[in-house]
Design an enzyme around this catalytic site. Structure first.
Site, mmCIF file in Angstrom:
data_model
loop_
_atom_site.group_PDB
_atom_site.id
_atom_site.type_symbol
_atom_site.label_atom_id
_atom_site.label_comp_id
_atom_site.label_asym_id
_atom_site.label_seq_id
_atom_site.Cartn_x
_atom_site.Cartn_y
_atom_site.Cartn_z
ATOM 1 N N CYS A 237 0.834 -1.202 0.000
ATOM 2 C CA CYS A 237 0.000 0.000 0.000
ATOM 3 C C CYS A 237 0.874 1.260 0.000
ATOM 4 C CB CYS A 237 -0.971 -0.048 1.174
ATOM 5 S SG CYS A 237 -2.362 1.104 1.033
ATOM 6 N N HIS B 15 -3.371 -5.764 1.075
ATOM 7 C CA HIS B 15 -2.642 -5.974 2.328
ATOM 8 C C HIS B 15 -2.533 -7.461 2.690
ATOM 9 C CE1 HIS B 15 -2.376 -1.781 3.916
ATOM 10 N NE2 HIS B 15 -3.400 -1.599 3.098
ATOM 11 N N GLU C 279 -0.547 -8.705 4.860
ATOM 12 C CA GLU C 279 -0.288 -8.812 6.299
ATOM 13 C C GLU C 279 -1.572 -8.747 7.121
ATOM 14 O OE1 GLU C 279 -0.756 -4.393 5.961
ATOM 15 O OE2 GLU C 279 -0.338 -6.115 4.664
#
Length: 236
Positions: free
Chosen positions: A86, A203, A205
């Site tokens: 991002c 994302h 994560e």
């Protein structure tokens, strides 16, 4: 393996990345402040999401001048695996470690949702354990995620195999409706020519635990382990 998670003023995805590495992968991870000038002790580097320096001027424009980015550039040149997520992707394009630019979403609105992406290339450390065409469901949260390159550069990216992830629908088709931000050619992530530096807007994560939405992101993070160890033990 030892991961560096770079933290800038305004980062907000750093602890997400830290927990994904520690809890999801079971490997060591350390938050590294933006003033750091030596990252040679780490095997992999993650530049997380957030709003570095408040996104003043434009997303990533100020972070590219932080002292740590000189160290990131050195490690990129050495072939170390680097992942920009991002805002981290935006920073890497501003630093010219990745091609293209991230512009305001076509809708001019902040987009927060789950999307499907298709793995286009597996020659990168971050996709090495995935098959071409693999579909992953990942969250997005951004206002400036519209990937853009000129037509000539887009041809070069496609020809060189630098398009790593593409927005698709649940059937794996890159439709207009599946494109959350108006990115050219539905591009969700790219790599440098060498393939060791990857950036993506979704994302991974935030998708490492099936009990909180899904664990497809863990497949990206886990892919780097075997390749990262090879790089870590190779002569510099």
């Amino acid at each position: 393996m030892r991961f560096a998670v770079v933290t800038f003023p305004g980062s907000n995805g750093d602890h997400d990345a830290l927990m994904a590495i520690r809890l999801g992968l079971g490997h060591a991870a350390e938050l590294v402040w933006y003033t750091e000038t030596d990252l040679s002790r780490f095997d992999c580097i993650i530049i997380p999401g957030g709003f570095s320096y408040g996104d003043y001027l434009r997303a990533g424009a100020l972070a590219r001048f932080a002292p740590v980015m000189s160290a990131v550039a050195r490690e990129a040149e050495a072939g170390k695996p680097i992942l920009g997520i991002c805002n981290g992707f935006q920073i890497l394009t501003e630093a010219r470690l990745l091609p293209g630019a991230l512009l305001r979403n076509a809708s001019l609105e902040f987009v927060c949702d789950w999307v499907w992406v298709r793995v286009e290339q597996t020659r990168t450390p971050w996709t090495s354990q995935l098959a071409p065409g693999t579909l992953l469901r990942l969250p997005i949260a951004h206002g400036e995620g519209r990937y853009y390159v000129e037509a000539e550069e887009l041809v070069a990216l496609e020809t060189n195999g630098q398009v790593v992830f593409r927005y698709v629908d649940a059937d794996g088709l890159p439709t207009a409706d599946a494109n959350p931000n108006g990115s050219v050619a539905n591009i969700a992530g790219v790599c440098n020519e060498r393939g060791n530096v990857v950036g993506l807007m979704p994302h991974p994560e935030r998708a490492y635990d099936r009990f909180v939405g899904g664990d497809d992101g863990l497949r990206i993070l886990a892919s780097v382990l075997s390749v990262g160890l090879e790089v870590a033990h190779s002569p510099r």
